[in-house]
Design an enzyme around this catalytic site. Structure first.
Site, short mmCIF file in Angstrom:
data_model
loop_
_atom_site.label_atom_id
_atom_site.label_comp_id
_atom_site.label_asym_id
_atom_site.label_seq_id
_atom_site.Cartn_x
_atom_site.Cartn_y
_atom_site.Cartn_z
N ASP A 88 -12.73 -2.85 -5.01
CA ASP A 88 -11.74 -3.43 -5.77
C ASP A 88 -11.26 -4.19 -4.56
O ASP A 88 -11.17 -4.01 -3.39
CB ASP A 88 -10.69 -2.42 -6.57
N GLU A 152 -8.75 1.60 -5.44
CA GLU A 152 -7.35 2.16 -4.36
C GLU A 152 -6.45 0.74 -3.89
O GLU A 152 -5.49 1.63 -3.70
CB GLU A 152 -8.99 1.37 -3.21
N1 BES Z 1 -7.15 -1.08 3.92
C1 BES Z 1 -6.19 -0.90 3.39
C2 BES Z 1 -5.30 0.06 4.71
C3 BES Z 1 -5.16 -0.66 5.82
C4 BES Z 1 -5.40 -1.29 6.17
C5 BES Z 1 -4.77 -0.03 6.43
C6 BES Z 1 -5.17 -2.29 7.94
C7 BES Z 1 -4.80 0.82 7.97
C8 BES Z 1 -5.11 -0.65 8.51
C9 BES Z 1 -5.95 -0.25 2.07
O1 BES Z 1 -6.71 -1.39 1.44
C10 BES Z 1 -4.87 -0.70 1.91
O2 BES Z 1 -4.63 -2.01 1.39
N2 BES Z 1 -4.12 0.17 1.16
C11 BES Z 1 -2.60 0.46 0.33
C12 BES Z 1 -2.52 1.06 -0.35
C13 BES Z 1 -2.22 1.44 -1.54
C14 BES Z 1 -2.10 -0.41 -2.44
C15 BES Z 1 -1.75 2.70 -2.14
C16 BES Z 1 -1.71 0.01 1.79
O3 BES Z 1 -1.32 -0.09 2.07
O4 BES Z 1 -1.14 -0.99 0.79
MN MN Z 2 -8.98 -1.36 2.25
MN MN Z 3 -6.22 -3.17 0.93
#
Ligand code: BES
Ligand code: MN
Ligand code: MN
Length: 458
Positions: A88, A152
């Site tokens: 997603d 996610e």
């Molecule tokens: N891939 C990201 C998280 C990320 C990006 C970690 C760059 C470290 C470096 C992930 O898809 C994301 O965006 N996670 C969300 C979590 C949430 C929606 C629960 C976030 O971090 O905002």
């Molecule tokens: Mn991600």
């Molecule tokens: Mn993300």
């Protein structure tokens, strides 16, 4: 040139074209209007795993979007790597800020521009292609299981149940995730920590209806004014969060840990230049690297209310809203922080308004070890393909499921991501380097090789 690099070079055009087909599917999990596209994306992931040679490939339903599972068991005596990623993507808005449409991938200046190119379709598909490469060239040294989810970006709220219900099927020796970034293409790094998250929405209600701002203005609480003051009071002049108890469970880093973190290559002038800001801003007493990786935060993600259309309307609004995220660090509990926020926010509301705090998703912070086989295998794989030892570095984003892998499956994760912080994930013009994509496909087979060797040798 190594055999693997040779194969990647020979197939690079096909690898890109196949990724482009996936990037054309707008699998936005946050917005129900994309529902059929998200489901179509799950099918496409399934098909890609089947085509690459995975077995028992299945679309596993959940109360939300499905999880795509697949595996290749070559010998039950060999170690098993569980590959996790998400299909997603974030909403593409605001559309008018994209140079080219978000779901029509194009390559410009060596970058693939499309929503999801870096986060996370491009990085997931590196694993699918690396798996195909290993199978076709007799290079797969251990068992693989794939678990690619579709929620996610909206908090993975159905994943814990899936893990609980599928403990046997998901049995593995470690989890391998490519959903994070490196410091730079010539400074490879491996993520050794993720922040946790508490996300809330607040609603402030003043008078029972919108009012004339002249007739009533000055006489009753304006919920937007009140909300702004309440939010402003959540930090003191050192930008320290002032919610009572907020920092109680934070594990402070030792001076040695702080020194190590701050020794990572980072140029604050370059950071400012790249973001076009006059200065950085954050909690007093900490560096930018510390502020963005090892310190908790509180940020308004959106705020609205009243009249925001063309021209001016003189109105005193009845309601004001904000979405607020708090990034958490070990050992802060998302539920506890949400509760502390709610209690405090309600307590500071003046009598002229009513306040409602609605919790959204959350997630636990994690720190991943650097002395594990999986970390050492990832480091050696990157050393092989980048020609440089990767630096361990903590990241500021969140992947809530990583804590669950440990809690529910007892598995450690290695975060071997190939993106860059400047990929503009979640922003307009998200992109992923062609270099990074192909480098990932080249590096992953080495991870498997070294991991199998290290496990074999104890
Ligand atoms: N891939 C990201 C998280 C990320 C990006 C970690 C760059 C470290 C470096 C992930 O898809 C994301 O965006 N996670 C969300 C979590 C949430 C929606 C629960 C976030 O971090 O905002
Ligand atoms: Mn991600
Ligand atoms: Mn993300």
């Amino acid at each position: 040139m190594s055999d693997i690099k040779h194969i990647v070079d020979k197939n690079s055009e096909r690898y890109l074209n196949e990724l482009f087909a996936l990037l054309r599917i707008p699998s936005v999990s946050a917005d129900p209007k994309y529902k059929t596209d998200v489901l179509r994306m799950a099918d496409a992931v399934k098909d890609s795993l089947v085509a690459a040679g995975a077995e028992k490939v299945e679309i596993c339903p959940t109360p939300g979007y499905p999880i795509v599972y697949g595996e290749k068991i070559i010998d039950t005596n060999l170690p098993t790597v569980l590959v996790y990623g998400h299909y997603d993507v974030q909403p593409p808005d605001p559309l008018e800020l994209w140079t080219s449409p978000p779901f029509e991938p194009v390559i410009r200046n060596g970058n693939i521009y499309a929503r999801g190119s870096a986060d996370d379709k491009g990085q997931v598909f590196m694993h699918v292609k690396a798996f195909e490469l290993m199978l076709q060239n007799n290079l797969l040294p251990c068992n693989v299981k794939f678990m690619i989810e579709g929620e996610e970006e909206v908090g993975s709220s159905n994943l814990d149940n899936f893990l609980e219900a599928n403990k046997e099927r998901l049995k593995a020796d470690c989890v391998l995730v490519s959903d994070t970034s490196m410091i730079a293409n010539d400074i490879p790094s491996i993520n050794t920590g993720l922040r946790g998250l508490s996300y809330v929405e607040v609603e402030v209600t003043g008078p029972n209806r919108d009012l004339h701002s002249g007739v009533y203005g000055g006489g009753v609480a304006n919920p937007i004014n009140v909300l702004c003051e309440m939010i402003a009071s959540l930090k003191d002049s050192d930008l320290h969060i002032s919610i009572p108890g907020f920092y109680d469970d934070v594990i402070e880093l030792s001076q040695a840990e702080r020194d190590a973190l701050n020794s990572a290559p980072f140029e604050v002038e370059e950071y400012k230049r790249e973001l076009k800001i006059g200065d950085v801003m954050g909690e007093k007493g900490y560096s930018t690297l510390e502020r963005t990786a090892t310190r908790p935060t509180l940020d308004v993600n959106g705020i609205w209310g009243g009249y925001t259309g063309e021209g001016a309307k003189t109105v005193l609004p009845s309601k004001a809203y904000a979405k607020i995220s708090m990034r958490l660090v070990p050992n802060q509990s998302p539920d506890k922080i949400t509760e502390l926020f709610k209690k405090h926010f309600e307590s500071i509301a003046p009598a002229g308004v009513k306040v409602e705090v609605r919790p959204h998703h959350g997630g636990w912070p994690v720190v991943t070890p650097t002395d594990s086989n999986e970390y050492r295998a990832a480091a050696k794989a990157m050393q092989t393909t980048f020609g440089k030892e990767p630096i361990p570095a903590r990241g500021g984003g969140s992947i809530p499921i990583v804590a669950s892998f440990e809690k529910i499956l007892g598995l450690k994760t290695v975060l071997m991501g190939f993106g860059l912080d400047t990929d503009d994930i979640h922003s307009p013009d998200e992109h992923y380097g062609v270099f990074n994509y192909l480098k990932g496909i080249e590096t992953i087979p080495y991870f498997f090789r070294y991991y199998a060797e290290m496990k074999q040798n104890g």
